[in-house]
Design a protein around this motif. Sequence first.
Motif, mmCIF file in Angstrom:
data_model
loop_
_atom_site.group_PDB
_atom_site.id
_atom_site.type_symbol
_atom_site.label_atom_id
_atom_site.label_comp_id
_atom_site.label_asym_id
_atom_site.label_seq_id
_atom_site.Cartn_x
_atom_site.Cartn_y
_atom_site.Cartn_z
ATOM 1 N N ALA A 113 0.595 -1.005 0.100
ATOM 2 C CA ALA A 113 -0.453 -0.008 0.217
ATOM 3 C C ALA A 113 0.486 0.975 -0.477
ATOM 4 O O ALA A 113 0.835 2.409 -0.515
ATOM 5 N N TYR A 114 2.040 0.941 0.469
ATOM 6 C CA TYR A 114 3.057 2.194 0.687
ATOM 7 C C TYR A 114 3.719 3.121 -0.164
ATOM 8 O O TYR A 114 3.860 4.219 -1.199
ATOM 9 N N LYS A 115 3.684 1.660 -0.529
ATOM 10 C CA LYS A 115 5.082 1.852 -1.862
ATOM 11 C C LYS A 115 3.928 1.500 -3.131
ATOM 12 O O LYS A 115 5.523 1.831 -4.082
ATOM 13 N N ASN A 116 3.342 1.453 -3.233
ATOM 14 C CA ASN A 116 2.253 1.558 -4.392
ATOM 15 C C ASN A 116 3.638 0.132 -5.289
ATOM 16 O O ASN A 116 3.192 0.596 -6.865
ATOM 17 N N MET A 117 3.268 -1.125 -4.549
ATOM 18 C CA MET A 117 3.485 -1.871 -5.827
ATOM 19 C C MET A 117 2.970 -3.166 -4.812
ATOM 20 O O MET A 117 2.471 -3.515 -3.999
ATOM 21 N N PRO A 118 2.994 -3.741 -5.876
ATOM 22 C CA PRO A 118 1.768 -5.385 -5.763
ATOM 23 C C PRO A 118 2.601 -6.901 -4.888
ATOM 24 O O PRO A 118 3.969 -6.455 -4.557
ATOM 25 N N VAL A 119 1.824 -7.307 -4.242
ATOM 26 C CA VAL A 119 2.529 -8.237 -3.015
ATOM 27 C C VAL A 119 3.051 -8.998 -3.677
ATOM 28 O O VAL A 119 4.578 -9.560 -3.194
ATOM 29 N N LYS A 120 3.133 -9.666 -4.473
ATOM 30 C CA LYS A 120 3.581 -10.771 -5.416
ATOM 31 C C LYS A 120 4.880 -9.860 -6.255
ATOM 32 O O LYS A 120 6.123 -11.082 -6.437
ATOM 33 N N ASN A 121 5.313 -8.658 -6.253
ATOM 34 C CA ASN A 121 6.487 -8.258 -6.712
ATOM 35 C C ASN A 121 7.832 -8.076 -5.010
ATOM 36 O O ASN A 121 8.593 -7.813 -5.096
ATOM 37 N N ILE A 122 7.719 -8.487 -4.251
ATOM 38 C CA ILE A 122 7.654 -7.992 -2.301
ATOM 39 C C ILE A 122 8.152 -9.918 -2.279
ATOM 40 O O ILE A 122 7.757 -10.297 -1.916
ATOM 41 N N PHE A 123 9.481 -8.609 -1.378
ATOM 42 C CA PHE A 123 10.279 -9.868 -0.835
ATOM 43 C C PHE A 123 10.628 -9.246 0.458
ATOM 44 O O PHE A 123 11.424 -8.238 0.485
ATOM 45 N N THR A 124 10.411 -9.881 1.659
ATOM 46 C CA THR A 124 11.101 -9.047 3.195
ATOM 47 C C THR A 124 11.804 -10.383 3.518
ATOM 48 O O THR A 124 11.623 -11.898 3.547
ATOM 49 N N GLY A 125 12.871 -10.263 3.942
ATOM 50 C CA GLY A 125 14.537 -10.810 4.485
ATOM 51 C C GLY A 125 14.776 -10.018 6.213
ATOM 52 O O GLY A 125 14.538 -8.787 6.817
ATOM 53 N N ASN A 126 15.146 -10.817 6.651
ATOM 54 C CA ASN A 126 16.512 -10.698 7.931
ATOM 55 C C ASN A 126 17.227 -9.552 7.872
ATOM 56 O O ASN A 126 18.382 -9.528 7.736
ATOM 57 N N LEU A 128 4.674 1.296 9.968
ATOM 58 C CA LEU A 128 3.909 1.575 7.927
ATOM 59 C C LEU A 128 2.582 1.907 8.631
ATOM 60 O O LEU A 128 2.356 2.873 7.401
ATOM 61 N N GLU A 129 1.468 2.070 9.443
ATOM 62 C CA GLU A 129 0.991 3.239 10.149
ATOM 63 C C GLU A 129 0.653 3.945 10.922
ATOM 64 O O GLU A 129 0.315 4.417 10.572
ATOM 65 N N ASP A 130 1.772 4.496 10.998
ATOM 66 C CA ASP A 130 2.188 5.473 11.708
ATOM 67 C C ASP A 130 3.321 6.518 10.672
ATOM 68 O O ASP A 130 4.215 6.893 10.467
ATOM 69 N N ILE A 131 2.644 6.802 9.233
ATOM 70 C CA ILE A 131 3.096 7.175 8.297
ATOM 71 C C ILE A 131 3.606 8.713 8.796
ATOM 72 O O ILE A 131 5.224 9.686 8.736
ATOM 73 N N LYS A 132 3.176 9.345 9.627
ATOM 74 C CA LYS A 132 3.567 10.628 10.158
ATOM 75 C C LYS A 132 4.631 11.043 10.540
ATOM 76 O O LYS A 132 4.798 11.866 10.719
#
Length: 344
Positions: free
Chosen positions: A60-73, A248-252
């Motif tokens: 939502a924040y990056k305007n990028m589909p979930v399928k194009n995202i990987f998150t790592g340690n 990410l829920e506290d953009i302010k």
Amino acid sequence: MFDLKTLVRPNILALQPYSSARDEFKGNDGVFLDANENPFGTLNRYPDSYQKNLKEALSAYKNMPVKNIFTGNGSDEIIDLLYRIFCNPGKDKALTFTPTFGMYQVAADINDIELVKLPLQDDFQINTEVLLPFLCTENLKLIFVCSPNNPTGNCFKEDDLKLILETFNGIVVIDEAYIDFSTKASFAKYLEKYPNLIVIQTLSKAWALAAARIGIAFASEAIIQLLNNVKMPYNMSQLNQEAAVNALEDIKTFETNKQVILEQKAKLKSVLEGLDIVKKIYPSDANFWLIEAENANRLYDNLVEQKVITRNRNSLVKNSIRITVGTPEENEKLIKSLLSISKS
Ligand SMILES: *Cc1c(COP(=O)(O)O)cnc(C)c1O
């Protein structure tokens, strides 16, 4: 022609990835007796191995589909995974531009991969004329480009990065750890245009979550699939996933703190410009200044004596020190120390 399959190590292409209890039963509802978890406690269940809530927040924040995202340690995990997916130990090569972030070398050494290092020009830009013949190097699989670059602070020219993406038939990794501080746009918008592009970002810097170890990769669905196959099944703890979602829920708060850092960065520059012990301030798109001192070793030691710790980068860029922008109070302490050193 770019052909992903020809770049991936044969053992990785053939890999049968680990299938967890949660991969095999995906519902949320029921009595879960399938993973040998302890039924008591609050951290007793295995975390979501694909970090779905975090990816949705990032999407939502990056305007990028979930399928194009990987998150790592951390990005560190992602850098290591890329070597392990694409580079056959003892045979394949990677390339980067120096001086740059040290993990590309360490991860290459751990994986027994030769890292070709091309020096940046005096203005810290890429010498494309020198680079072009290297792009045809046999067994060259990966190019790491850090932009904004650590420790120099600058972004590379967009046209140079495009030239590399268009000319090189291997994978181009653009590490954008500092992109939130920059006025330049992320290369993530070019994912569809360049199937060989991987953009790495992190929540460690502008998002103030270095302790939570959250690295992000944006890439084609096929590359994301490879990363998912090779990662440890539970590569990110539940606590870390929650910390990232909360941020990410506290953009302010993010925007406010980033603004403070950018204002402080500008203020710091005007002070540094007036000091005779500072010979040069290199342009920066990040949350730090690389400065050339009269004598970096001496300045570094003098600052440590005053309990101000900077990073001596003399071994990478002659007589340079890298100074991270802190809180207004921290910067005030730095400025006081610099002024007293300058006078003595
Ligand atoms: C700080 C930094 C990172 C962040 O690494 P994490 O493992 O995500 O904390 C990545 N790349 C560069 C160039 C950095 O300076």
